[in-house]
Design a protein around this motif. Structure first.
Motif, PDB file in Angstrom:
ATOM      1  N   UNK A  99       5.234 -36.435  68.861  1.00 23.47           N
ATOM      2  CA  UNK A  99       6.243 -35.570  68.242  1.00 23.47           C
ATOM      3  C   UNK A  99       7.394 -35.316  69.212  1.00 23.47           C
ATOM      4  N   UNK A 100       7.077 -35.034  70.456  1.00 24.56           N
ATOM      5  CA  UNK A 100       8.116 -34.790  71.468  1.00 24.56           C
ATOM      6  C   UNK A 100       8.936 -36.066  71.688  1.00 24.56           C
ATOM      7  N   UNK A 101       8.259 -37.199  71.793  1.00 25.88           N
ATOM      8  CA  UNK A 101       8.969 -38.467  72.014  1.00 25.88           C
ATOM      9  C   UNK A 101       9.870 -38.792  70.822  1.00 25.88           C
ATOM     10  N   UNK A 102       9.382 -38.608  69.626  1.00 20.80           N
ATOM     11  CA  UNK A 102      10.180 -38.908  68.441  1.00 20.80           C
ATOM     12  C   UNK A 102      11.384 -37.996  68.346  1.00 20.80           C
ATOM     13  N   UNK A 103      11.208 -36.726  68.653  1.00 24.68           N
ATOM     14  CA  UNK A 103      12.333 -35.787  68.631  1.00 24.68           C
ATOM     15  C   UNK A 103      13.379 -36.209  69.651  1.00 24.68           C
ATOM     16  N   UNK A 104      12.948 -36.591  70.847  1.00 24.18           N
ATOM     17  CA  UNK A 104      13.879 -37.055  71.874  1.00 24.18           C
ATOM     18  C   UNK A 104      14.569 -38.350  71.444  1.00 24.18           C
ATOM     19  N   UNK A 111      18.975 -39.609  71.513  1.00 26.64           N
ATOM     20  CA  UNK A 111      19.617 -40.610  72.361  1.00 26.64           C
ATOM     21  C   UNK A 111      20.323 -41.640  71.482  1.00 26.64           C
ATOM     22  N   UNK A 112      21.541 -42.051  71.874  1.00 28.52           N
ATOM     23  CA  UNK A 112      22.333 -42.931  71.009  1.00 28.52           C
ATOM     24  C   UNK A 112      21.847 -44.376  70.943  1.00 28.52           C
ATOM     25  N   UNK A 147       8.424 -46.852  74.160  1.00 28.98           N
ATOM     26  CA  UNK A 147       9.094 -48.005  74.761  1.00 28.98           C
ATOM     27  C   UNK A 147      10.613 -47.837  74.692  1.00 28.98           C
ATOM     28  N   UNK A 148      11.111 -47.354  73.567  1.00 27.64           N
ATOM     29  CA  UNK A 148      12.553 -47.135  73.431  1.00 27.64           C
ATOM     30  C   UNK A 148      13.060 -46.105  74.432  1.00 27.64           C
TER      31      UNK A 148
END
Length: 92
Positions: free
Chosen positions: A4-9, A13-14, A78-79
């Protein structure tokens, strides 16, 4: 929770693009709250399926759903870390 934290971040990011179409739809509809709602929904669905479905065929289905979710979560990490998705990374 970590996903959830990774997806929100990821949405902040552009250079990154989320692959999960449901999460993207929720994000476009209601913003970052939609990302949280999608994550909670996925967890609820997986737990609910575990209680409703019987064995052995249903175990395969749940395994497939969890595998898809794990792929999307791994792609997000990974992104964020390497600025390349798993789909863009060449397989050796």
């Amino acid at each position: 929770m970590l996903d959830l934290v990774a997806t929100t971040q990821l949405f902040l990011v552009p250079y990154a693009r989320e692959l999960n179409p449901i999460t993207v739809l929720f994000y476009e509809s209601i913003g970052l709250t939609g990302v949280v709602l999608a994550a909670v929904s996925y967890a609820g669905i997986i737990v609910g399926l575990g209680y409703v479905l019987s064995k052995p065929f249903d175990v395969s289905f749940v395994t497939a759903v969890v595998s898809c979710y794990a792929f999307f979560a791994s792609n997000n990490f990974a992104l964020l870390l390497f600025r390349k998705s798993l789909v863009e990374t060449p397989v050796l």
